[in-house]
Write a protein that holds these residues in place. Structure first.
Motif, PDB file in Angstrom:
ATOM      1  N   ILE A 153      -6.138   0.910  10.201  1.00  0.00           N
ATOM      2  CA  ILE A 153      -5.449   0.182   9.128  1.00  0.00           C
ATOM      3  C   ILE A 153      -6.480  -1.195   8.726  1.00  0.00           C
ATOM      4  N   PHE A 154      -7.033  -1.427   9.528  1.00  0.00           N
ATOM      5  CA  PHE A 154      -7.690  -2.626   9.368  1.00  0.00           C
ATOM      6  C   PHE A 154      -9.200  -2.601   8.752  1.00  0.00           C
ATOM      7  N   THR A 155      -9.652  -3.427   7.796  1.00  0.00           N
ATOM      8  CA  THR A 155     -10.887  -3.434   7.133  1.00  0.00           C
ATOM      9  C   THR A 155     -11.810  -3.973   8.203  1.00  0.00           C
ATOM     10  N   MET A 156     -13.406  -3.945   7.558  1.00  0.00           N
ATOM     11  CA  MET A 156     -14.368  -4.345   8.556  1.00  0.00           C
ATOM     12  C   MET A 156     -14.379  -5.952   8.580  1.00  0.00           C
ATOM     13  N   GLN A 157     -13.556  -6.676   7.588  1.00  0.00           N
ATOM     14  CA  GLN A 157     -13.335  -8.018   7.749  1.00  0.00           C
ATOM     15  C   GLN A 157     -12.164  -8.567   8.821  1.00  0.00           C
ATOM     16  N   GLY A 158     -11.592  -7.367   9.400  1.00  0.00           N
ATOM     17  CA  GLY A 158     -10.511  -7.714  10.032  1.00  0.00           C
ATOM     18  C   GLY A 158      -9.126  -7.872   9.715  1.00  0.00           C
ATOM     19  N   ASP A 159      -8.950  -7.990   8.417  1.00  0.00           N
ATOM     20  CA  ASP A 159      -7.470  -7.985   7.990  1.00  0.00           C
ATOM     21  C   ASP A 159      -7.086  -6.747   7.515  1.00  0.00           C
ATOM     22  N   ARG A 160      -5.752  -6.586   7.265  1.00  0.00           N
ATOM     23  CA  ARG A 160      -5.290  -5.272   7.004  1.00  0.00           C
ATOM     24  C   ARG A 160      -5.189  -4.835   5.556  1.00  0.00           C
ATOM     25  N   LEU A 161      -5.784  -3.418   5.531  1.00  0.00           N
ATOM     26  CA  LEU A 161      -6.043  -3.026   4.244  1.00  0.00           C
ATOM     27  C   LEU A 161      -4.654  -2.965   3.374  1.00  0.00           C
ATOM     28  N   ASP A 162      -3.699  -2.531   4.136  1.00  0.00           N
ATOM     29  CA  ASP A 162      -2.415  -2.276   3.196  1.00  0.00           C
ATOM     30  C   ASP A 162      -1.707  -3.764   2.788  1.00  0.00           C
ATOM     31  N   ASN A 163      -2.439  -4.845   3.162  1.00  0.00           N
ATOM     32  CA  ASN A 163      -2.003  -6.178   2.397  1.00  0.00           C
ATOM     33  C   ASN A 163      -2.871  -5.951   1.022  1.00  0.00           C
ATOM     34  N   HIS A 164      -3.908  -5.326   0.731  1.00  0.00           N
ATOM     35  CA  HIS A 164      -4.465  -5.356  -0.823  1.00  0.00           C
ATOM     36  C   HIS A 164      -4.377  -3.898  -1.409  1.00  0.00           C
ATOM     37  N   VAL A 165      -4.010  -2.851  -0.477  1.00  0.00           N
ATOM     38  CA  VAL A 165      -3.736  -1.573  -1.229  1.00  0.00           C
ATOM     39  C   VAL A 165      -2.356  -1.074  -0.898  1.00  0.00           C
ATOM     40  N   LYS A 166      -1.425  -1.093  -1.800  1.00  0.00           N
ATOM     41  CA  LYS A 166      -0.067  -0.714  -1.447  1.00  0.00           C
ATOM     42  C   LYS A 166      -0.134   0.606  -2.098  1.00  0.00           C
ATOM     43  N   LEU A 167       0.588   1.651  -1.320  1.00  0.00           N
ATOM     44  CA  LEU A 167       0.953   3.104  -2.060  1.00  0.00           C
ATOM     45  C   LEU A 167       2.360   3.177  -2.408  1.00  0.00           C
ATOM     46  N   LEU A 168       2.370   3.764  -3.586  1.00  0.00           N
ATOM     47  CA  LEU A 168       3.638   3.693  -4.297  1.00  0.00           C
ATOM     48  C   LEU A 168       3.955   5.244  -4.568  1.00  0.00           C
ATOM     49  N   LEU A 169       5.153   5.694  -4.433  1.00  0.00           N
ATOM     50  CA  LEU A 169       5.485   7.155  -4.426  1.00  0.00           C
ATOM     51  C   LEU A 169       6.825   7.041  -5.398  1.00  0.00           C
ATOM     52  N   ILE A 170       6.804   7.956  -6.472  1.00  0.00           N
ATOM     53  CA  ILE A 170       7.600   8.136  -7.455  1.00  0.00           C
ATOM     54  C   ILE A 170       7.981   9.776  -7.467  1.00  0.00           C
ATOM     55  N   LYS A 171       9.263  10.055  -7.694  1.00  0.00           N
ATOM     56  CA  LYS A 171       9.530  11.545  -7.722  1.00  0.00           C
ATOM     57  C   LYS A 171       9.835  11.808  -9.286  1.00  0.00           C
ATOM     58  N   LEU A 172       9.375  12.669 -10.068  1.00  0.00           N
ATOM     59  CA  LEU A 172       9.387  13.010 -11.320  1.00  0.00           C
ATOM     60  C   LEU A 172      10.580  13.870 -11.468  1.00  0.00           C
ATOM     61  N   LYS A 173      11.306  13.812 -12.583  1.00  0.00           N
ATOM     62  CA  LYS A 173      12.306  14.655 -13.194  1.00  0.00           C
ATOM     63  C   LYS A 173      12.355  14.719 -14.533  1.00  0.00           C
ATOM     64  N   ASP A 174      12.792  15.761 -15.188  1.00  0.00           N
ATOM     65  CA  ASP A 174      13.071  15.733 -16.630  1.00  0.00           C
ATOM     66  C   ASP A 174      14.591  15.814 -16.738  1.00  0.00           C
ATOM     67  N   THR A 175      15.049  14.751 -17.441  1.00  0.00           N
ATOM     68  CA  THR A 175      16.624  14.502 -17.598  1.00  0.00           C
ATOM     69  C   THR A 175      17.019  15.440 -18.528  1.00  0.00           C
TER      70      THR A 175
END
Length: 278
Positions: A141-163
């Motif tokens: 999860i860490f970058t080459m610079q030593g910080d966490r990648l998920d501090n800079h790239v967040k993953l968002l999930l949304i489920k689609l529907k047709d009302t």
């Protein structure tokens, strides 16, 4: 074809690699038999048996990505034991019992493939390679610079529907929207995030990328709903696809592009021949 492998850097025979894993295309073909490809710059859609690929990886690195990420995550979006309707919240699903690092890096590996491909590199994805390759290559999860990648790239999930129930849930699951950069929500938006998204199996998968100088608390998804959580439980909102401008445009495009069948091509050819004789 021989060339430099994008992951290990060695000069070896390259595999014709998928950007979006083959399993997602296989899922559609198992229901429909063929893909219907729709492109913005073309008048008609057309049937296709081939999945988009590029020569990116040597055999060893192709197997590495498959074994370390894809095999354990292929069914993440259709696993009914892990994605359940929430009993606590309306229009919400809960993703439970997952290994955060494995799931996170699985989706990061897709973004990384796009970053090193010719197709997506021309769209501005290439600059992401140096930030992502260490995590993909070393399963960290860490970058080459030593910080966490998920501090800079967040993953968002949304489920689609047709009302309105004009498009069934099964049909929404059979739509793949290719990786693209999200349009700004408003011209005067002060949000400093870049959002890259795709649609797979009825879900929007969005990468929210921030300049490292800015903390994540500036993000518009402040309640964290939909953001993949380290705790092993993520709340996934269900949203009508019409509420998401870019998704609505993409799905609407499918309905605007008639399928160019063999019969249609023959008809065009006959029409062209008659015009040529006039």
């Amino acid at each position: 074809m021989k060339g430099l492998c994008k992951l290990c850097g060695n000069n070896r025979p390259l595999q014709n690699s998928h950007i979006i894993p083959r399993s997602f295309y296989k899922f559609i073909k198992s229901h429909s038999g063929q893909l219907v490809r729709v492109q913005e710059h073309k008048e008609f859609s057309h049937l296709s048996n081939s999945d988009p690929k590029e020569f990116l990886l040597c055999y060893e690195c192709e197997q590495f990505l498959s074994c370390e990420y894809e095999i354990s995550c292929n069914n993440i979006l259709i696993d009914k034991q892990k994605i359940l309707k929430s009993e606590r919240y309306n229009d919400t699903f809960e993703l439970k019992g997952y290994d955060y690092t494995t799931y996170y890096l699985f989706f990061i590996s897709i973004l990384w493939r796009a970053a090193v491909s010719e197709k997506y590199g021309a769209r501005g994805f290439a600059c992401l390679n140096k930030f992502l390759i260490n995590s993909v290559k070393n399963k960290t999860i860490f970058t080459m610079q030593g910080d966490r990648l998920d501090n800079h790239v967040k993953l968002l999930l949304i489920k689609l529907k047709d009302t309105n129930e004009q498009i069934s849930q099964t049909s929404l699951q059979e739509i793949i929207v290719d990786l693209r950069i999200e349009e700004p929500i408003a011209e005067d938006s002060d949000d400093d995030a870049t959002v890259i998204y795709m649609v797979l199996q009825g879900f929007v998968i969005a990468y929210i990328i921030h300049d490292p100088k800015h903390p994540f608390n500036h993000i518009r998804f402040r309640k964290r709903v939909g953001i993949l959580q380290q705790s092993g439980t993520t709340l996934i909102p269900t949203v009508d696809f019409r509420e998401l401008r870019s998704i609505f445009k993409a799905i609407n495009l499918i309905h605007q592009r008639p399928l160019k069948t063999r019969a249609h091509r023959i008809k065009n050819k006959i029409t062209h021949n008659f015009k040529s004789k006039e």
